[in-house]
Design an enzyme around this catalytic site. Sequence first.
Site, PDB file in Angstrom:
ATOM      1  N   ASP A 145      -6.072  -4.219  -1.876  1.00  0.00           N
ATOM      2  CA  ASP A 145      -4.961  -3.813  -1.016  1.00  0.00           C
ATOM      3  C   ASP A 145      -4.223  -5.016  -0.404  1.00  0.00           C
ATOM      4  OD1 ASP A 145      -3.396  -2.639   1.082  1.00  0.00           O
ATOM      5  OD2 ASP A 145      -4.769  -0.942   1.117  1.00  0.00           O
ATOM      6  N   SER A 184       0.832  -1.200   0.000  1.00  0.00           N
ATOM      7  CA  SER A 184       0.000   0.000   0.000  1.00  0.00           C
ATOM      8  C   SER A 184       0.877   1.264   0.000  1.00  0.00           C
ATOM      9  CB  SER A 184      -0.952  -0.043   1.202  1.00  0.00           C
ATOM     10  OG  SER A 184      -2.001   0.875   1.062  1.00  0.00           O
TER      11      SER A 184
END
Length: 295
Positions: free
Chosen positions: A183, A38
């Site tokens: 993610d 991320s």
Amino acid sequence: MEIDGVFSGGGIKGFALIGAYKAIEKRGFQFVRLAGTSAGAIIAAFIAAGYRSEEISEMMEELDLEQFLDERKSIIPLKFMKWLLLYWRLGLYKGAKLEEWLEEKLKQKGIETFGDLPPESLRVIASDLTNGKLIVIPDDLPNYGFDSERFSVAKAVRMSCSLPYFFEPVRLAASDGANIIVDGAILSNFPIWLFYEKDKLKQKRPVLGIKLSPAAEEQPKNNIRNAIDLYGALFETMRQAHDERHIASQHEKDIVFLPVEPFLTTEFKLSNEKKLALIELGKNRTEAFLKKWTY
């Protein structure tokens, strides 16, 4: 001195990673291999591309984060449209602006695909919800029918940043259909395990991790009073359990913990003052850590 580095996810809190990089660079450490999830994937990609800490700092301080909130246009009333987007598109924002920005900044350093980077210099983590597994990019791309060297670095980082329900997931087309990618923090927010050898004698170089959270003994307990609190605690436990167990059984002494709890992961209206505060926090904490680091 050459080291390997790992940067954790944390959304907007990732500004603290810039400060950490400043301190690391100041001490003369040079990264050979990098990994991140991320926000950590963004910083790792920029470092791998050759950006210096001051360049990243200037670029991020001037950045208008709200440009990444790219809603789909519609004649349907806004509030109702948001529910439809969540139902059909699986996210409030497209995420296209983020990928375009990453692509532009990486291209300025001559980086477009993983083939433009030194071999094994960058790995980012994403989560394949279709097949229920973690993906290490570029390592696992051949399993989806992609040539690793020709795959876009910006696309990979965008995949790693696809916060569920916030950004639309990436649909990764493969021979067996499209796979929903979100993610990487869902399955591994801090992939330091990528660089640890079971046999310490085979360890190529020191590994330094930068984690956007307090150390385990300083972690606040989840206060569960209702169903919403339960969901939050459930999600957080699933997100952290794998990495925390590995940290506890490996080398906590090689990790800089940055307590950034007062800041929100999705605070896209972050003021310049808060940006600078996060950068300074990361820098100060990392400087203090490196003075005592025995590698």
